[in-house]
Design a protein around this motif. Structure first.
Motif, PDB file in Angstrom:
ATOM      1  N   LYS B  44       0.830  -1.207   0.000  1.00 60.60           N
ATOM      2  CA  LYS B  44       0.000   0.000   0.000  1.00 60.60           C
ATOM      3  C   LYS B  44       0.871   1.266   0.000  1.00 60.60           C
ATOM      4  O   LYS B  44       0.672   2.175  -0.809  1.00 60.60           O
ATOM      5  CB  LYS B  44      -0.937  -0.007   1.218  1.00 60.60           C
ATOM      6  CG  LYS B  44      -1.826  -1.249   1.288  1.00 60.60           C
ATOM      7  CD  LYS B  44      -2.747  -1.251   2.494  1.00 60.60           C
ATOM      8  CE  LYS B  44      -2.024  -1.271   3.835  1.00 60.60           C
ATOM      9  NZ  LYS B  44      -1.219  -2.475   4.077  1.00 60.60           N
ATOM     10  N   SER B  45       1.849   1.312   0.917  1.00 62.03           N
ATOM     11  CA  SER B  45       2.711   2.499   0.961  1.00 62.03           C
ATOM     12  C   SER B  45       3.569   2.575  -0.296  1.00 62.03           C
ATOM     13  O   SER B  45       3.817   3.667  -0.831  1.00 62.03           O
ATOM     14  CB  SER B  45       3.610   2.466   2.195  1.00 62.03           C
ATOM     15  OG  SER B  45       2.826   2.589   3.359  1.00 62.03           O
ATOM     16  N   THR B  46       4.013   1.416  -0.766  1.00 61.69           N
ATOM     17  CA  THR B  46       4.809   1.403  -1.985  1.00 61.69           C
ATOM     18  C   THR B  46       4.026   2.029  -3.130  1.00 61.69           C
ATOM     19  O   THR B  46       4.560   2.832  -3.899  1.00 61.69           O
ATOM     20  CB  THR B  46       5.212  -0.051  -2.333  1.00 61.69           C
ATOM     21  OG1 THR B  46       5.902  -0.599  -1.206  1.00 61.69           O
ATOM     22  CG2 THR B  46       6.095  -0.097  -3.564  1.00 61.69           C
ATOM     23  N   PHE B  88       1.747  11.285   4.517  1.00 57.36           N
ATOM     24  CA  PHE B  88       2.698  10.189   4.732  1.00 57.36           C
ATOM     25  C   PHE B  88       2.307   9.306   5.918  1.00 57.36           C
ATOM     26  O   PHE B  88       1.871   9.803   6.957  1.00 57.36           O
ATOM     27  CB  PHE B  88       4.110  10.750   4.995  1.00 57.36           C
ATOM     28  CG  PHE B  88       4.818  11.262   3.758  1.00 57.36           C
ATOM     29  CD1 PHE B  88       4.332  12.362   3.063  1.00 57.36           C
ATOM     30  CD2 PHE B  88       5.985  10.651   3.300  1.00 57.36           C
ATOM     31  CE1 PHE B  88       4.987  12.833   1.934  1.00 57.36           C
ATOM     32  CE2 PHE B  88       6.647  11.115   2.173  1.00 57.36           C
ATOM     33  CZ  PHE B  88       6.146  12.204   1.488  1.00 57.36           C
ATOM     34  N   GLN B  89       2.536   8.001   5.742  1.00 61.36           N
ATOM     35  CA  GLN B  89       2.353   7.087   6.875  1.00 61.36           C
ATOM     36  C   GLN B  89       3.314   7.476   8.001  1.00 61.36           C
ATOM     37  O   GLN B  89       2.958   7.452   9.167  1.00 61.36           O
ATOM     38  CB  GLN B  89       2.600   5.635   6.438  1.00 61.36           C
ATOM     39  CG  GLN B  89       2.386   4.634   7.576  1.00 61.36           C
ATOM     40  CD  GLN B  89       2.483   3.176   7.108  1.00 61.36           C
ATOM     41  OE1 GLN B  89       2.729   2.889   5.937  1.00 61.36           O
ATOM     42  NE2 GLN B  89       2.276   2.252   8.033  1.00 61.36           N
ATOM     43  N   TYR B  90       4.537   7.833   7.618  1.00 62.07           N
ATOM     44  CA  TYR B  90       5.527   8.287   8.592  1.00 62.07           C
ATOM     45  C   TYR B  90       6.025   9.681   8.196  1.00 62.07           C
ATOM     46  O   TYR B  90       6.997   9.793   7.440  1.00 62.07           O
ATOM     47  CB  TYR B  90       6.708   7.315   8.660  1.00 62.07           C
ATOM     48  CG  TYR B  90       6.270   5.895   8.964  1.00 62.07           C
ATOM     49  CD1 TYR B  90       5.810   5.558  10.239  1.00 62.07           C
ATOM     50  CD2 TYR B  90       6.293   4.905   7.975  1.00 62.07           C
ATOM     51  CE1 TYR B  90       5.376   4.263  10.522  1.00 62.07           C
ATOM     52  CE2 TYR B  90       5.871   3.611   8.256  1.00 62.07           C
ATOM     53  CZ  TYR B  90       5.417   3.292   9.527  1.00 62.07           C
ATOM     54  OH  TYR B  90       4.987   2.017   9.805  1.00 62.07           O
ATOM     55  N   LEU B 173      -4.114   9.344   1.348  1.00 63.04           N
ATOM     56  CA  LEU B 173      -3.888   9.375   2.794  1.00 63.04           C
ATOM     57  C   LEU B 173      -3.418   7.999   3.236  1.00 63.04           C
ATOM     58  O   LEU B 173      -4.199   7.047   3.211  1.00 63.04           O
ATOM     59  CB  LEU B 173      -5.184   9.758   3.527  1.00 63.04           C
ATOM     60  CG  LEU B 173      -5.503  11.245   3.649  1.00 63.04           C
ATOM     61  CD1 LEU B 173      -5.674  11.891   2.288  1.00 63.04           C
ATOM     62  CD2 LEU B 173      -6.756  11.454   4.490  1.00 63.04           C
ATOM     63  N   ASP B 174      -2.150   7.894   3.585  1.00 62.93           N
ATOM     64  CA  ASP B 174      -1.588   6.596   3.953  1.00 62.93           C
ATOM     65  C   ASP B 174      -1.627   6.428   5.469  1.00 62.93           C
ATOM     66  O   ASP B 174      -0.794   6.973   6.189  1.00 62.93           O
ATOM     67  CB  ASP B 174      -0.146   6.485   3.428  1.00 62.93           C
ATOM     68  CG  ASP B 174       0.403   5.059   3.568  1.00 62.93           C
ATOM     69  OD1 ASP B 174      -0.297   4.199   4.140  1.00 62.93           O
ATOM     70  OD2 ASP B 174       1.545   4.822   3.107  1.00 62.93           O
ATOM     71  N   GLU B 175      -2.598   5.696   5.936  1.00 58.86           N
ATOM     72  CA  GLU B 175      -2.773   5.413   7.370  1.00 58.86           C
ATOM     73  C   GLU B 175      -2.741   6.674   8.214  1.00 58.86           C
ATOM     74  O   GLU B 175      -2.105   6.710   9.261  1.00 58.86           O
ATOM     75  CB  GLU B 175      -1.695   4.432   7.861  1.00 58.86           C
ATOM     76  CG  GLU B 175      -1.868   3.055   7.248  1.00 58.86           C
ATOM     77  CD  GLU B 175      -1.127   1.970   8.028  1.00 58.86           C
ATOM     78  OE1 GLU B 175      -0.970   2.135   9.252  1.00 58.86           O
ATOM     79  OE2 GLU B 175      -0.735   0.981   7.406  1.00 58.86           O
ATOM     80  N   THR B 176      -3.417   7.696   7.731  1.00 59.74           N
ATOM     81  CA  THR B 176      -3.457   8.940   8.506  1.00 59.74           C
ATOM     82  C   THR B 176      -4.182   8.720   9.827  1.00 59.74           C
ATOM     83  O   THR B 176      -3.955   9.430  10.804  1.00 59.74           O
ATOM     84  CB  THR B 176      -4.130  10.040   7.664  1.00 59.74           C
ATOM     85  OG1 THR B 176      -3.385  10.170   6.456  1.00 59.74           O
ATOM     86  CG2 THR B 176      -4.128  11.383   8.377  1.00 59.74           C
TER      87      THR B 176
HETATM   88 MG   LIG Z   1       2.282   1.256   4.713  1.00 59.71          MG
END
Ligand SMILES: [Mg+2]
Ligand SMILES: Nc1ncnc2c1ncn2[C@@H]1O[C@H](COP(=O)(O)OP(=O)(O)OP(=O)(O)O)[C@@H](O)[C@H]1O
Lengths: 415, 253
Positions: B44-46, B88-90, B173-176
């Protein structure tokens, strides 16, 4: 018995064309024992070169084949002085302000003054011998007797000159304070500035320095600082380098409880070399030194940091000293040389140092670009933020001008 | 609006190259919000990095179009100027650059890339004050260096703050929602809903049904093994919550 020119030539091992010209200049100045001693100290090494340990990365001899006029005028504007007092030193003349900050007196010395430990600072010794302007000023003494409420500015600036050799000596009387702002903006093929600062008990001094030479100039700025009881000394320098440039500080905590901050940042483009060298001697107990040097270098640029803390046995007890150097190599082909040294013989001290060099963080760059900031701008912004800490102690009247100078350099040069 | 067709991408160099996105197809029409769910390590993040142009990934096949324009041809900053935004997730710490300076620099860079005028200082300050208030970010926080020393939840709120300031055309939105407390989750969801617009699309990556209660996605996709293997309505997220990936995917396989 004064030395003849040929005696002098013998004292230099292998004088090059530049050294022969310096000898000829020496011969034109009035004879004086002080001058002779300083010049002899210089002669014992000649122009410093890479075979001397303290100069292995900063070779004036190789970079100064002969003393030639710079092809340029000043490299940048001096730091803004508004209506504050400015002393301007150029190749042949000195211009003194009509009014001075309160508590500041100038004394013009026409004859050469003694320089202690001249052997330790070869270019300082050279300057002590050659600062005299024929028939005019040799050493300008700045005496500070109270808290000067406005800064004093010094501008060293040539106009396609061969040399600009200047000597200044500051005496801060007990409890007095001065803010000094220096702009060394180039314009001479070889400029050398020697400043001695004597801090008496409880005095304080804030020195802000901008250095910017051109890629065909050699520049030396040498400071010899002695701190009296509970005195405070703060130095902040921003250097863009020159073909070869060295900002050297030799500082001694002579009595107890003094506090020194030595901060600096260098930004070197292709063809530019900037060297920050410092030697701090904790020759008295309970003194504090804080030093932060930051640098960023582009392809073909060179940054040098050499820092030494010397804490002798017994007399240096309760020293508290910290030295940090951090450099950014912005491109392949950027060079940074660093040598932090702690020489500690006393046992009850707190001394620390850190030294890193590396590239910008790709995660930070990507994050900024994802927000729409073009890569070059992102790199410039990150670099500006990186060096900012080292400029925080600059005098408030010129702090923004220093960061602006850094910013416009980075905006123009970083790709 | 966002159209991914048979997208494949690897991470790592040469022999080490590993396929993470593997023939992924997905379309998010303008005005819709889609959710992506999927097990840890699914890619997912990729996917969000490949779409935004982060280095270290190589696209080995397929296409990714935003409003018909080839995203994969553009630098990350060009994609951003076209209106692509990633929360960003991070989130990354940017020492020495205050939030306000950062956002204003980004906003003006995007505007200038689009040939628009810069925002005026008073307008910028007014807007950031308003949005800061909505997201519980004090003016003092907005003066601090971006993300430096911010708590996990504060960083996520700062991502949403940036999104609302920049008003992107398409947001990922990545795991916001991860790391947000219950009230912050609501605030963030309100922010996302406020941006819902017929001209805007969003892709919300999440592990939890809770965010989707507030956001109400038009579609839910399941990403596993580098591709979308199941698509459904909001009820799919509820089923996943109950039955887990094994339950739902076992049936798909
Ligand atoms: Mg991820
Ligand atoms: N630089 C890399 N080198 C090697 N493997 C990588 C690299 N980056 C990602 N991967 C691998 O790719 C896979 C997908 O990672 P990704 O971060 O996209 O997962 P995700 O779906 O976002 O997971 P999560 O739900 O935990 O956030 C993981 O197995 C991960 O280890």
């Amino acid at each position: 018995m004064a030395l003849s020119v040929s005696d002098l030539k013998d004292k230099f091992r292998n004088p090059g064309a530049a050294e022969l010209e310096l000898i000829a200049r020496y011969a034109m100045l009035p004879e004086s024992g002080q001058r002779e001693r300083a010049f002899e100290a210089f002669a014992s090494t000649g122009l410093p070169h890479r075979r001397m340990e303290a100069w292995k990365w900063t070779d004036f001899k190789a970079n100064l084949k002969s003393v030639e006029a710079s092809s340029r005028g000043a490299q940048c504007a001096p730091l803004p002085a508004a209506d504050q007092a400015v002393i301007e030193f150029s190749a042949g003349s000195v211009s003194l302000p009509t009014s001075l900050p309160n508590g500041v007196k100038l004394h013009e010395r026409k004859d050469a003054q003694a320089l202690g430990d001249a052997e330790e600072v070869p270019l300082g010794a050279m300057t002590a011998a050659l600062a005299g302007r024929v028939g005019g000023l040799d050493t300008l003494i700045i005496e500070v007797t109270e808290t000067a409420t406005t800064p004093l500015h010094i501008v060293a600036k040539g106009d396609r000159d061969e040399t600009n050799f200047t000597r200044v000596s500051v005496i801060v009387r007990p409890g007095a304070h001065l803010d000094l702002v220096e702009s060394h903006v180039g314009g001479a093929g070889f400029s050398s500035f020697l400043i001695e600062i004597g801090m008496q008990d409880g005095g304080s001094f804030n020195r802000t320095v901008l250095q910017h030479g051109s890629a065909d100039e050699a520049q030396a700025i040498t400071a010899v600082v002695n701190l009296g009881d509970k005195s405070e000394y703060t130095q902040t320098a921003l250097a863009f380098g020159a073909k070869v440039a060295r900002l050297e500080t030799r500082l001694t905590h002579q009595e107890s409880g003094s506090h020194a901050e030595l901060n600096g940042a260098y930004l070197c483009a292709k063809g530019f070399h900037a060297d920050f060298t410092s030697h701090v001697r904790h020759g008295a107990p309970s003194s504090v030194t804080r030093q932060v040097t930051k640098g960023a270098v582009l392809d073909g640029g060179t940054g040098v940091f050499q820092g030494k803390f010397h804490v002798p046995r017994t007399i240096g007890q309760h020293t508290d000293a910290d030295m940090q150097h951090q450099a950014l190599l912005l491109e392949d082909g950027a060079e940074v040389f660093a040598k932090p040294e702690l020489e500690i013989y006393a046992d009850d001290v707190e001394c620390a140092h850190g030294n890193t060099s590396g590239a910008l963080d790709p995660n930070q760059l990507f994050y900024m670009r994802q927000r729409g900031i073009p890569e070059a701008q992102a790199r410039a912004l990150l670099t500006e933020a990186f060096i900012a800490e080292a400029l925080e102690t600059a005098h408030e009247s010129v702090r923004d001008a220093l960061t602006d100078a850094a910013r416009s350099f980075l905006m123009e040069s970083v790709r | 609006m966002l159209k991914l067709d048979q997208l494949s991408a690897t991470v790592g160099e040469d022999d080490e190259a590993k396929t993470i996105i593997n023939g992924l197809s997905l379309e998010v029409p303008a005005g819709e919000v889609h959710a992506i769910m999927g097990p840890n390590g699914a890619g997912k993040s990729t996917l969000s990095y490949v779409l935004t142009g982060r280095g270290g990934y190589e696209v080995t096949g397929g296409s990714a179009l935003l409003e018909g324009e080839d995203l994969l041809e553009m630098d990350p900053e060009e994609r951003a100027a076209k209106g692509l935004f990633l929360s960003f997730q991070y989130p990354v710490e940017i020492p020495g650059v205050p939030v306000m300076t950062f956002v204003r620099t980004a906003m003006n860079a995007q505007r200038s890339a689009r040939g628009e005028e810069e925002i005026s200082a008073p307008d910028f300050i007014k807007r950031s004050r308003e949005l800061g208030k909505q997201l519980n970010l004090t003016p003092e926080m907005l003066k601090r260096p971006l993300n430096v020393g911010f708590s996990g939840g504060e960083k996520k709120r700062l991502e949403i703050f940036q999104m609302m300031m920049l008003e992107p055309r398409f947001a990922i939105l990545d795991e916001t929602d991860s790391g947000l407390d219950i009230d912050a989750l609501r605030t963030v969801a309100d922010g996302v809903n406020a941006l819902r617009d017929p001209a805007r699309g969003m892709l919300v990556i999440t592990h939890y049904q809770r965010l989707l209660d507030h956001i109400k996605p038009d579609k839910v996709h399941v990403l596993a093994g580098g591709k979308i293997i199941k698509t459904g309505g909001p009820e799919l997220a509820l089923r996943l919550e109950k039955e887990g990936y094994d339950g739902v995917l076992g049936e798909a396989a």
